[in-house]
Design a protein around this motif. Structure first.
Motif, PDB file in Angstrom:
ATOM      1  N   PRO A   1       0.767  -1.233   0.000  1.00  0.00           N
ATOM      2  CA  PRO A   1       0.000   0.000   0.000  1.00  0.00           C
ATOM      3  C   PRO A   1       0.805   1.295   0.000  1.00  0.00           C
ATOM      4  N   ALA A   2       2.115   1.276  -0.282  1.00  0.00           N
ATOM      5  CA  ALA A   2       2.846   2.524  -0.483  1.00  0.00           C
ATOM      6  C   ALA A   2       2.207   3.257  -1.661  1.00  0.00           C
ATOM      7  N   LEU A   3       1.638   2.478  -2.564  1.00  0.00           N
ATOM      8  CA  LEU A   3       0.836   3.032  -3.644  1.00  0.00           C
ATOM      9  C   LEU A   3      -0.615   3.045  -3.179  1.00  0.00           C
ATOM     10  N   PRO A   4      -1.441   3.836  -3.822  1.00  0.00           N
ATOM     11  CA  PRO A   4      -2.872   3.740  -3.517  1.00  0.00           C
ATOM     12  C   PRO A   4      -3.322   2.306  -3.772  1.00  0.00           C
ATOM     13  N   GLU A   5      -4.376   1.888  -3.148  1.00  0.00           N
ATOM     14  CA  GLU A   5      -4.798   0.495  -3.276  1.00  0.00           C
ATOM     15  C   GLU A   5      -5.895   0.334  -4.322  1.00  0.00           C
ATOM     16  N   PRO A   6      -5.497   0.331  -5.589  1.00  0.00           N
ATOM     17  CA  PRO A   6      -6.510   0.059  -6.609  1.00  0.00           C
ATOM     18  C   PRO A   6      -6.885  -1.413  -6.544  1.00  0.00           C
ATOM     19  N   ASP A   7      -8.052  -1.714  -7.025  1.00  0.00           N
ATOM     20  CA  ASP A   7      -8.447  -3.107  -7.114  1.00  0.00           C
ATOM     21  C   ASP A   7      -7.823  -3.669  -8.375  1.00  0.00           C
ATOM     22  N   LEU A   8      -6.759  -4.444  -8.215  1.00  0.00           N
ATOM     23  CA  LEU A   8      -6.030  -4.962  -9.366  1.00  0.00           C
ATOM     24  C   LEU A   8      -6.854  -5.941 -10.191  1.00  0.00           C
ATOM     25  N   ASP A   9      -7.988  -6.371  -9.664  1.00  0.00           N
ATOM     26  CA  ASP A   9      -8.858  -7.266 -10.412  1.00  0.00           C
ATOM     27  C   ASP A   9      -9.777  -6.504 -11.359  1.00  0.00           C
ATOM     28  N   THR A  10      -9.667  -5.183 -11.381  1.00  0.00           N
ATOM     29  CA  THR A  10     -10.476  -4.358 -12.271  1.00  0.00           C
ATOM     30  C   THR A  10      -9.745  -4.185 -13.595  1.00  0.00           C
ATOM     31  N   PRO A  11     -10.399  -4.495 -14.703  1.00  0.00           N
ATOM     32  CA  PRO A  11      -9.740  -4.336 -15.998  1.00  0.00           C
ATOM     33  C   PRO A  11      -9.232  -2.905 -16.200  1.00  0.00           C
ATOM     34  N   GLY A  12      -8.013  -2.792 -16.683  1.00  0.00           N
ATOM     35  CA  GLY A  12      -7.445  -1.495 -17.032  1.00  0.00           C
ATOM     36  C   GLY A  12      -6.636  -0.817 -15.957  1.00  0.00           C
ATOM     37  N   VAL A  13      -6.667  -1.312 -14.718  1.00  0.00           N
ATOM     38  CA  VAL A  13      -5.944  -0.634 -13.635  1.00  0.00           C
ATOM     39  C   VAL A  13      -4.441  -0.623 -13.914  1.00  0.00           C
ATOM     40  N   PHE A  14      -3.872  -1.777 -14.209  1.00  0.00           N
ATOM     41  CA  PHE A  14      -2.437  -1.798 -14.482  1.00  0.00           C
ATOM     42  C   PHE A  14      -2.102  -0.995 -15.738  1.00  0.00           C
ATOM     43  N   GLY A  15      -2.922  -1.090 -16.761  1.00  0.00           N
ATOM     44  CA  GLY A  15      -2.678  -0.317 -17.983  1.00  0.00           C
ATOM     45  C   GLY A  15      -2.624   1.176 -17.716  1.00  0.00           C
ATOM     46  N   GLY A  16      -3.527   1.651 -16.863  1.00  0.00           N
ATOM     47  CA  GLY A  16      -3.530   3.070 -16.514  1.00  0.00           C
ATOM     48  C   GLY A  16      -2.286   3.479 -15.753  1.00  0.00           C
ATOM     49  N   MET A  17      -1.861   2.611 -14.834  1.00  0.00           N
ATOM     50  CA  MET A  17      -0.639   2.890 -14.076  1.00  0.00           C
ATOM     51  C   MET A  17       0.561   2.909 -15.013  1.00  0.00           C
ATOM     52  N   ALA A  18       0.654   1.914 -15.873  1.00  0.00           N
ATOM     53  CA  ALA A  18       1.785   1.816 -16.792  1.00  0.00           C
ATOM     54  C   ALA A  18       1.803   2.993 -17.769  1.00  0.00           C
ATOM     55  N   ARG A  19       0.637   3.406 -18.249  1.00  0.00           N
ATOM     56  CA  ARG A  19       0.555   4.543 -19.170  1.00  0.00           C
ATOM     57  C   ARG A  19       1.030   5.823 -18.489  1.00  0.00           C
ATOM     58  N   ALA A  20       0.599   6.058 -17.255  1.00  0.00           N
ATOM     59  CA  ALA A  20       1.019   7.265 -16.528  1.00  0.00           C
ATOM     60  C   ALA A  20       2.541   7.288 -16.348  1.00  0.00           C
ATOM     61  N   LEU A  21       3.118   6.144 -16.024  1.00  0.00           N
ATOM     62  CA  LEU A  21       4.569   6.078 -15.866  1.00  0.00           C
ATOM     63  C   LEU A  21       5.270   6.313 -17.198  1.00  0.00           C
ATOM     64  N   ALA A  22       4.761   5.704 -18.249  1.00  0.00           N
ATOM     65  CA  ALA A  22       5.367   5.867 -19.578  1.00  0.00           C
ATOM     66  C   ALA A  22       5.345   7.328 -20.018  1.00  0.00           C
TER      67      ALA A  22
END
Length: 131
Positions: A75-96
């Motif tokens: 939880p150093a990061l906000p706690e998104p529900d990783l089981d929700t489609p698109g959560v990781f994609g959004g994180m990766a896009r913001a970092l990119a």
């Protein structure tokens, strides 16, 4: 900051048991684990709660720690529900878009994400501001 340990194991029966038993017997909890076997050997990433204890336990059974990597762990990061489609994609896009490269990612126990990036401090700040 949390640490991911990289070890190399042979791709044969009993290697995972040797790893798990060494850590368990030393009272070191495995918080996350990712293993990729290829060409008769395996690259194993282990997130542990006690780096020094893990190193000692692994070395005690002949397993060498090849590298330690600083990682970001929710939880150093906000706690998104990783089981929700698109959560990781959004994180990766913001970092990119911020020019931050992801060099390691896996999901750990309790639905937490483990990330190593080219700039963990900026990545943490950026991802915290997203949520």
């Amino acid at each position: 900051m949390a640490k991911d340990l990289l070890i190399t194991l042979e791709d044969q029966p009993g290697e995972g048991a040797r790893l798990g038993e060494a850590l368990g017997n030393a009272g070191v909890n495995i918080e996350g684990l990712c293993a990729i076997m290829e060409g008769g050997r395996g690259a194993v990433h282990v997130l542990v709660d006690d780096v020094a204890g893990a190193r000692a336990a692994l070395e005690g059974v002949g397993i060498t720690v090849d590298a330690e990597t600083d990682v970001i762990v929710s939880p150093a990061l906000p706690e998104p529900d990783l089981d929700t489609p698109g959560v990781f994609g959004g994180m990766a896009r913001a970092l990119a878009e911020a020019g931050i490269n992801i060099s390691l990612v896996y999901v750990a126990s309790r639905n937490r994400i483990v990330l190593a990036t080219s700039d963990n401090q900026r990545a943490t700040q950026l991802l915290q501001s997203m949520m």
